[in-house]
Design a protein around this motif. Structure first.
Motif, mmCIF file in Angstrom:
data_model
loop_
_atom_site.group_PDB
_atom_site.id
_atom_site.type_symbol
_atom_site.label_atom_id
_atom_site.label_comp_id
_atom_site.label_asym_id
_atom_site.label_seq_id
_atom_site.Cartn_x
_atom_site.Cartn_y
_atom_site.Cartn_z
ATOM 1 N N HIS A 10 4.025 3.957 -7.350
ATOM 2 C CA HIS A 10 4.422 2.777 -8.123
ATOM 3 C C HIS A 10 3.186 2.096 -8.699
ATOM 4 O O HIS A 10 2.181 1.917 -8.002
ATOM 5 C CB HIS A 10 5.188 1.781 -7.236
ATOM 6 N N ASP A 11 3.265 1.713 -9.956
ATOM 7 C CA ASP A 11 2.184 0.999 -10.646
ATOM 8 C C ASP A 11 2.420 -0.490 -10.456
ATOM 9 O O ASP A 11 3.157 -1.119 -11.227
ATOM 10 C CB ASP A 11 2.175 1.380 -12.123
ATOM 11 N N LEU A 12 1.820 -1.068 -9.417
ATOM 12 C CA LEU A 12 2.117 -2.447 -9.043
ATOM 13 C C LEU A 12 1.407 -3.441 -9.947
ATOM 14 O O LEU A 12 0.263 -3.244 -10.355
ATOM 15 C CB LEU A 12 1.708 -2.699 -7.593
ATOM 16 N N ARG A 48 2.157 1.850 -3.473
ATOM 17 C CA ARG A 48 1.124 2.473 -4.318
ATOM 18 C C ARG A 48 1.025 3.967 -4.026
ATOM 19 O O ARG A 48 0.913 4.787 -4.949
ATOM 20 C CB ARG A 48 -0.231 1.807 -4.089
ATOM 21 N N ASN A 49 1.066 4.317 -2.762
ATOM 22 C CA ASN A 49 0.966 5.725 -2.389
ATOM 23 C C ASN A 49 2.153 6.531 -2.891
ATOM 24 O O ASN A 49 2.037 7.729 -3.154
ATOM 25 C CB ASN A 49 0.856 5.857 -0.864
ATOM 26 N N GLU A 75 0.832 -1.200 0.000
ATOM 27 C CA GLU A 75 0.000 0.000 0.000
ATOM 28 C C GLU A 75 0.871 1.256 0.000
ATOM 29 O O GLU A 75 0.566 2.241 -0.695
ATOM 30 C CB GLU A 75 -0.924 -0.012 1.221
#
Length: 557
Positions: free
Chosen positions: A514-516, A510-511, A507
């Motif tokens: 990063h495009d996981l 993502r914050n 999480e």
């Protein structure tokens, strides 16, 4: 639909040496590898039968170099889609007698008569040319095996090929993964290959026996006549005739010119350890850049968002450096003095923001990435080491098998970067073929301590430093270091993450922006460690085979 197809393509890239569509089931959390121990020598490879072949050579008095040849030849039979006589690779060795680490380049040279314009517009069919006969480059594995044996081997050359000959002639039961890969590629096989890999017109299934009579005959010929049979003998003539018929650039002269090439490796200091890998023309140097940048920070907790974020940013920097600087040292040598300097690492580390993922901007077009590869490691009781990565390029290479030989030929030229014309990673006729393999040896307290490597295309140079950090920064044993979940930057802007990474860390990533891409399977690594007694003699070995694959590690007591 377009986005789903893109995600499937991403997963295809990440599967270890794999090509077929993944199942709809979520990827399982990685298991922990078994840590195998030994007092007299050890082998780890991607198939238990190949590991057994190498171990038997050690038990018969052979050294690590003998065993490595037996493993490599056996993998040609039991993992025919990944590597073999028609392929190429990168080998790092430690010679205990001379206390010396060396790089043996088996990637060879690009055919002398190649016209790289066939891989670019406006040539009709230029995209097809990147996958077919024109993408075949000089296969140099056998000359490299023989070169290593002539310099370091102890047992008879013919003995080293016998396990592979027997496996090909008598056959072996294929597992589910091998059956899946055969089924995926089967429709593109030539008729003679379908005879071996099929049963009544259908691809072999799990549990059926794969018998490769033509390959057995070719390996027996190599055992009896040596590498010259691949340069100007029976097999070379068969390859040359086939290449003329299908319009490949590969010629008999290219095969004649193929020799074992020894190079000095490159290395850096990482927290008091010397980390060695292959020098150009291999493109392993970005692995060392990543470690160098990470050395500018104190290690945060393993698997934390801070650690993963920093490594993701460092790996993008090194990927940019590979695209900008990789090249044949005869044409455009990378500026390693700068790229592997502490000043450069600090400069780049200072650019990493604590909580923001910077977008990746490549310096030019990004080439394709071969992912159908294998790695193995061997160490003997004297302390000699072989860490080797070998490949055919794509799954079953070019999918061209020379009739009557059972030999799959590579498609290594597919992984050149063709735009703009003449760039350092273009297909330059007669010059060295670049490889992204990253076999690695770590020296601690003046002695080789660990050897490791992995397949995985563009992810290789990211997986290896993660395992190195696991060993050095986080004091993991080899099984833990190999099993720990990994990440990998995937162009253009994705961050692939394996199962097992903490949800809160994901999480945070993502914050940070990063495009996981979750559910990845990154690599199929193998590694070993050596401990020494007070007189400096090896007295304890450990090894592990990646639980992501179906290989094995075995030791000799």
């Amino acid at each position: 639909m377009k986005s789903r197809l893109g995600f499937i393509c991403l997963l295809l890239l990440l599967l270890p040496g794999c090509g077929p569509p993944p199942s709809d089931e979520p990827a399982p959390s990685p298991r922990t590898a078994e840590l195998v121990t030994s007092s007299r020598g050890i082998v780890s490879s991607a198939h238990p039968l190949a590991t057994a072949a190498g171990l038997e050579v050690l038990k018969e008095g052979g050294n690590a170099f003998d065993a490595a040849i037996a493993v490599a030849a056996a993998l040609n039979v039991v993992e025919p889609m990944m590597s073999g006589v028609g392929g190429y690779g990168t080998i790092l060795i430690y010679d205990a007698g001379e206390d010396r680490i060396r790089f043996l380049n088996s990637s060879g040279r690009i055919p002398q008569g190649l016209d790289s314009d066939v891989f670019r517009a406006p040539t009709p069919g230029f995209e097809e040319n990147r996958r077919g006969p024109k993408a075949i480059s000089t296969p140099c594995n056998v000359p490299a095996w023989e070169g290593m044996w002539k310099q370091y081997g102890k047992l008879d050359w013919k003995r080293l090929l016998q396990p592979a000959v027997q496996l090909a002639r008598e056959g072996f039961e294929i597992d589910a993964r091998t059956a899946q890969l055969i089924a995926y590629a089967f429709n593109e096989f030539p008729p003679q290959a379908r005879q071996f890999y099929g049963d009544q017109g259908a691809p072999l299934e799990e549990g059926q026996r794969l018998v490769q009579e033509d390959l057995a005959e070719s390996l027996q010929t190599i055992a009896e006549q040596g590498a010259d049979v691949m340069r100007e003998g029976k097999l070379a003539l068969a390859i040359d005739a086939a290449m003329k018929e299908i319009g490949s650039f590969l010629t008999l002269q290219d095969l004649k010119d193929c020799q074992a090439e020894w190079w000095e490796p490159i290395h850096i200091d990482y927290r008091g350890h010397s980390v060695y890998t292959a020098s150009p023309p291999a493109t392993a140097f970005p692995s060392l850049i990543r470690l160098g940048i990470m050395s500018r920070f104190d290690p945060p907790p393993a698997g934390s968002a801070q650690h993963l974020h920093r490594f993701a940013e460092a790996t993008k920097i090194a990927f940019h450096d590979r695209l900008a600087h990789a090249g044949d040292p005869e044409i455009s040598p990378p500026p390693l003095e700068r790229l592997l300097s502490q000043d450069y690492w600090q400069e780049r580390a200072d650019q990493i923001e604590a909580d923001r993922a910077r977008p990746f901007t490549p310096p030019g077009p990004v080439g394709e990435s071969g992912n159908n590869t294998t790695h193995f490691v061997v160490a003997d009781g004297e302390g000699n080491i072989v860490s080797a990565t070998q490949t055919l390029g794509n799954l079953f290479g070019s999918r061209i098998m020379v009739e009557g030989t059972g030999i799959w030929l590579n498609n290594s030229l597919a992984y050149c970067t063709f735009e703009p014309k003449g760039n350092p990673m273009d297909a330059h006729a007669g010059h060295h073929k670049l490889s992204g393999d990253c076999p690695t040896i770590i020296v601690r307290d003046g002695r080789p301590w660990a050897a490791l490597g992995t397949p995985g295309g563009h992810t290789i140079g990211q997986t290896v430093p993660q395992m190195v950090m696991n060993l050095i920064d986080y004091k993991m044993n080899m099984a833990e270091a190999i099993s720990a979940p990994r990440i990998s930057f995937i162009e253009p802007q994705h961050l692939a993450v394996e199962p097992g990474i903490d949800a809160e860390a994901l999480e945070s990533l993502r914050n940070y922006g990063h495009d996981l891409r979750e559910g990845a399977v990154l690599g199929n690594a193998h590694g070993l460690t050596i401990r020494y007694d007070q007189e400096g003699r090896p007295n304890a070995f450990t090894a592990a085979s990646d639980p992501r694959g179906a290989g094995s590690a075995e030791g000799w007591e």
